[in-house]
Design a protein around this motif. Sequence first.
Motif, PDB file in Angstrom:
ATOM      1  N   PRO A   7      40.616   4.320  51.655  1.00 28.59           N
ATOM      2  CA  PRO A   7      40.726   4.801  50.011  1.00 28.59           C
ATOM      3  C   PRO A   7      40.822   6.607  49.739  1.00 28.59           C
ATOM      4  O   PRO A   7      40.685   7.020  48.655  1.00 28.59           O
ATOM      5  N   ALA A   8      39.672   6.939  50.647  1.00 29.19           N
ATOM      6  CA  ALA A   8      39.316   8.607  50.417  1.00 29.19           C
ATOM      7  C   ALA A   8      39.674   9.234  50.765  1.00 29.19           C
ATOM      8  O   ALA A   8      40.244  10.211  50.152  1.00 29.19           O
ATOM      9  N   MET A   9      40.656   8.885  51.375  1.00 22.32           N
ATOM     10  CA  MET A   9      41.818   9.975  51.898  1.00 22.32           C
ATOM     11  C   MET A   9      42.941  10.672  50.402  1.00 22.32           C
ATOM     12  O   MET A   9      43.686  11.062  50.439  1.00 22.32           O
ATOM     13  N   LEU A  10      42.984   9.132  50.388  1.00 23.30           N
ATOM     14  CA  LEU A  10      44.157   8.841  49.502  1.00 23.30           C
ATOM     15  C   LEU A  10      44.249   8.776  47.386  1.00 23.30           C
ATOM     16  O   LEU A  10      44.413   8.285  47.219  1.00 23.30           O
ATOM     17  N   GLU A  11      42.384   9.385  47.655  1.00 20.29           N
ATOM     18  CA  GLU A  11      41.423   9.239  46.251  1.00 20.29           C
ATOM     19  C   GLU A  11      42.676  10.023  45.066  1.00 20.29           C
ATOM     20  O   GLU A  11      42.811  10.046  44.236  1.00 20.29           O
ATOM     21  N   PRO A  12      43.354  11.025  45.275  1.00 20.25           N
ATOM     22  CA  PRO A  12      43.963  11.575  44.793  1.00 20.25           C
ATOM     23  C   PRO A  12      45.356  11.305  44.699  1.00 20.25           C
ATOM     24  O   PRO A  12      44.958  10.943  43.473  1.00 20.25           O
ATOM     25  N   GLN A  46      34.129  -2.391  48.270  1.00 18.07           N
ATOM     26  CA  GLN A  46      34.273  -1.918  46.797  1.00 18.07           C
ATOM     27  C   GLN A  46      33.521  -1.111  46.429  1.00 18.07           C
ATOM     28  O   GLN A  46      33.522  -0.228  45.685  1.00 18.07           O
ATOM     29  N   PRO A  47      32.738   0.180  47.366  1.00 18.54           N
ATOM     30  CA  PRO A  47      31.827   1.642  47.044  1.00 18.54           C
ATOM     31  C   PRO A  47      33.045   1.624  47.093  1.00 18.54           C
ATOM     32  O   PRO A  47      32.813   2.761  45.935  1.00 18.54           O
ATOM     33  N   ALA A  48      34.439   1.860  48.135  1.00 20.87           N
ATOM     34  CA  ALA A  48      35.248   3.421  47.624  1.00 20.87           C
ATOM     35  C   ALA A  48      35.827   2.928  45.850  1.00 20.87           C
ATOM     36  O   ALA A  48      35.843   3.790  45.595  1.00 20.87           O
TER      37      ALA A  48
END
Length: 114
Positions: A7-12, A46-48
């Motif tokens: 999720p962090a890597m794919l955020e955009p 859930q945090p992401a």
Amino acid sequence: CFPLQAPAMLEPVLLKLHAMLTAGSESEMVVAGGATVLARVLLQNQPAFGALMTAAGGAGAVVAFMDASLGSADSLCTTKARKLTALALCTLLASGAPQVLERLEAIFSVCTSV
């Protein structure tokens, strides 16, 4: 890799997906598929999901995600996608937020249609 780092890597990409789903310019099938992707993020991390919704606009972004999920639930083709969406909506119920509780009837309708 998916639950923690993806999720962090794919955020955009996920932010663009959220914007696309909530803009109202896509077909119900596209919205249903995209909402399922965001539902998976919610259930796995859930945090992401919270960080993603904060970046997308906070509580309004969560409400927009819920409305997109509820509006396109009838277009979900597979039982697996319906269950995933229903579980994600139930997870949001735990927040107790008034915006979520206002949609209680629609959420239960999706859950009981699985």
